[in-house]
Scaffold this motif. Structure first.
Motif, PDB file in Angstrom:
ATOM      1  N   LYS A 108      34.226  40.884  26.944  1.00 48.40           N
ATOM      2  CA  LYS A 108      33.796  39.657  27.607  1.00 48.40           C
ATOM      3  C   LYS A 108      33.389  38.561  26.615  1.00 48.40           C
ATOM      4  N   LYS A 142      35.052  34.927  26.579  1.00 45.03           N
ATOM      5  CA  LYS A 142      34.221  33.730  26.728  1.00 45.03           C
ATOM      6  C   LYS A 142      34.574  32.702  25.647  1.00 45.03           C
ATOM      7  N   ASP A 199      30.378  46.195  32.108  1.00 40.84           N
ATOM      8  CA  ASP A 199      31.687  45.576  32.306  1.00 40.84           C
ATOM      9  C   ASP A 199      32.739  46.647  32.588  1.00 40.84           C
ATOM     10  N   SER A 248      41.049  41.003  37.736  1.00 36.43           N
ATOM     11  CA  SER A 248      39.736  40.983  38.380  1.00 36.43           C
ATOM     12  C   SER A 248      38.581  41.072  37.375  1.00 36.43           C
ATOM     13  N   TYR A 263      35.912  39.686  34.661  1.00 29.46           N
ATOM     14  CA  TYR A 263      35.170  38.495  34.235  1.00 29.46           C
ATOM     15  C   TYR A 263      35.523  37.266  35.082  1.00 29.46           C
ATOM     16  N   THR A 264      35.585  37.448  36.385  1.00 32.56           N
ATOM     17  CA  THR A 264      35.958  36.331  37.254  1.00 32.56           C
ATOM     18  C   THR A 264      34.972  35.175  37.159  1.00 32.56           C
ATOM     19  N   ASP A 265      33.738  35.469  36.769  1.00 38.03           N
ATOM     20  CA  ASP A 265      32.763  34.394  36.581  1.00 38.03           C
ATOM     21  C   ASP A 265      33.243  33.426  35.498  1.00 38.03           C
ATOM     22  N   LEU A 266      33.957  33.927  34.514  1.00 34.47           N
ATOM     23  CA  LEU A 266      34.495  33.077  33.461  1.00 34.47           C
ATOM     24  C   LEU A 266      35.870  32.522  33.837  1.00 34.47           C
ATOM     25  N   GLN A 267      36.692  33.339  34.469  1.00 34.87           N
ATOM     26  CA  GLN A 267      38.067  32.920  34.789  1.00 34.87           C
ATOM     27  C   GLN A 267      38.118  31.637  35.592  1.00 34.87           C
ATOM     28  N   TYR A 268      37.178  31.448  36.488  1.00 32.70           N
ATOM     29  CA  TYR A 268      37.235  30.329  37.414  1.00 32.70           C
ATOM     30  C   TYR A 268      36.272  29.198  37.067  1.00 32.70           C
ATOM     31  N   MET A 269      35.763  29.192  35.854  1.00 32.12           N
ATOM     32  CA  MET A 269      34.757  28.192  35.501  1.00 32.12           C
ATOM     33  C   MET A 269      35.299  26.760  35.442  1.00 32.12           C
TER      34      MET A 269
END
Length: 104
Positions: free
Chosen positions: A38, A42, A79, A93, A95-101
């Motif tokens: 991750k 990032k 993770d 699927s 680190y979706t918090d990062l994928q869609y930033m």
């Protein structure tokens, strides 16, 4: 970095140039390659920031990559784990918090 962590896969290889431009303009970013920690993903996402002034500098990237604590290579126990070189579909699927930033 994407090519290294994906073990040589060409980014956006299944899209035409026009489709790629539309996707990136809409905020889409490639999902992490399987096995990519991750913190490394990032850093990739920071390099893909749509605002060029908010991207890390080359010296900043170099400093991060040569850091003696190796934080970029650490996989957090919470993770999900995927295998380096695995099928790219296995990481959509992650680190979706990062994928869609940057999604509009």
């Amino acid at each position: 970095m994407y090519e290294i962590w994906s073990v040589g896969h060409k980014p956006f290889e299944m899209y035409t140039n026009q489709e790629c431009i539309r996707l990136v303009d809409s905020g889409y970013r490639l999902p992490p390659p399987p096995g990519c920690p991750k913190p490394m993903y990032k850093l990739m996402m920071q390099c893909w920031n749509p605002d060029t002034y908010n991207r890390p500098s080359f010296s900043g990237i170099s400093s991060s990559l040569s850091s003696p604590d190796k934080q970029l290579l650490m996989i957090n126990k919470e993770d999900p784990v995927t295998v380096l070189g695995g099928a790219l579909e296995t990481s959509h699927s992650l680190y979706t918090d990062l994928q869609y930033m940057y999604k509009n």
